[in-house]
Write an enzyme that holds these catalytic residues in place. Structure first.
Site, PDB file in Angstrom:
ATOM      1  N   VAL A  82       0.845  -1.192   0.000  1.00  0.00           N
ATOM      2  CA  VAL A  82       0.000   0.000   0.000  1.00  0.00           C
ATOM      3  C   VAL A  82       0.883   1.246   0.000  1.00  0.00           C
ATOM      4  CG1 VAL A  82      -1.794   1.287   1.197  1.00  0.00           C
ATOM      5  CG2 VAL A  82      -1.843  -1.211   1.202  1.00  0.00           C
ATOM      6  N   LYS A  83       0.690   2.060  -1.023  1.00  0.00           N
ATOM      7  CA  LYS A  83       1.499   3.264  -1.199  1.00  0.00           C
ATOM      8  C   LYS A  83       0.727   4.457  -0.644  1.00  0.00           C
ATOM      9  CE  LYS A  83       4.295   5.210  -4.976  1.00  0.00           C
ATOM     10  NZ  LYS A  83       4.488   5.136  -6.445  1.00  0.00           N
TER      11      LYS A  83
END
Length: 218
Positions: A82-83
């Site tokens: 998850v960025k």
């Protein structure tokens, strides 16, 4: 140093992954928009091709929204990272993802103190944008060195440095020399790494010499 390819183009990823040159993939909303494809379907397809980390970025800016979107993105495949942006809200979300054992890539890092905060929040990766710093007149590669020195001072900081905004071959060489764990590279630049004029000249000379013998290898 590991190579991630910075793209959302499925064909490019297939091409590079077939040669085992890519350890992972990074995407962002701009790259997804450029591809013209649905974000969830794109991430799923990429994860079918690449077994390594695939960064998929949230679009929410508040903590609760980042957490909600991050859970959805990670549910698409176990290798989704998850960025999240390096904001206070992003750090709060990063801390929550750390508790949930969901890997994170904290992006848009432009200073060593930011990188230190990301590591304290438990980020799996931090992404310093060296090309964008260069655009402002600051040597972006120097930031990689600062972060490397800080992280190496403390055994409890396990965040990996993911050099981003790579603009040229020299960037790749420099971040490798200074100790980045990963470089995320556009496909065009990744393919340019193999090129050198002396290689072309040498190959041409070898082929000409071989042709003069009249022999064949069969």
């Amino acid at each position: 140093m590991k190579f991630f390819v910075d793209t959302a183009e499925i064909d490019e990823i297939k091409d590079l992954s077939g040669m085992n040159l890519v350890d992972g993939v990074t995407t962002n909303p701009s790259l997804i928009a450029k591809s013209g494809n649905d974000i969830k379907e794109t991430i799923k397809k990429i994860c079918e091709i690449v077994s390594g980390p695939v960064s998929a970025e949230v679009t929410a800016t508040e903590t609760s929204g980042m957490i909600e979107e991050g859970k959805i993105l990670h549910s698409l495949s176990p290798n989704v990272v998850v960025k999240i942006p390096l904001t206070w809200e992003g750090l709060e979300a990063c801390n929550k993802f750390t508790e949930l054992k969901i890997p994170t890539n904290v992006t848009l890092c432009f200073s060593a103190p930011q990188a230190l905060l990301a590591a304290k929040a438990g980020a799996t990766y931090v992404s310093p944008f060296i090309g964008r710093l260069d655009d402002t007149g600051i040597n972006g590669v120097d930031l990689i060195g600062e972060i490397r020195e800080i992280y190496d001072n403390y055994d409890d900081l396990n965040t990996m440095i993911l050099a981003a905004s790579i603009r040229n071959i020299n960037h790749v060489t420099q971040v490798a020399m200074i100790g980045a764990d990963v470089a995320t590279i556009p496909p065009k630049i990744l393919k340019e790494l193999v090129k050198h004029p002396l290689t072309d000249v040498g190959l041409s000379n070898f082929l000409n010499d071989w042709a003069s013998t009249g022999q064949k290898i069969k």
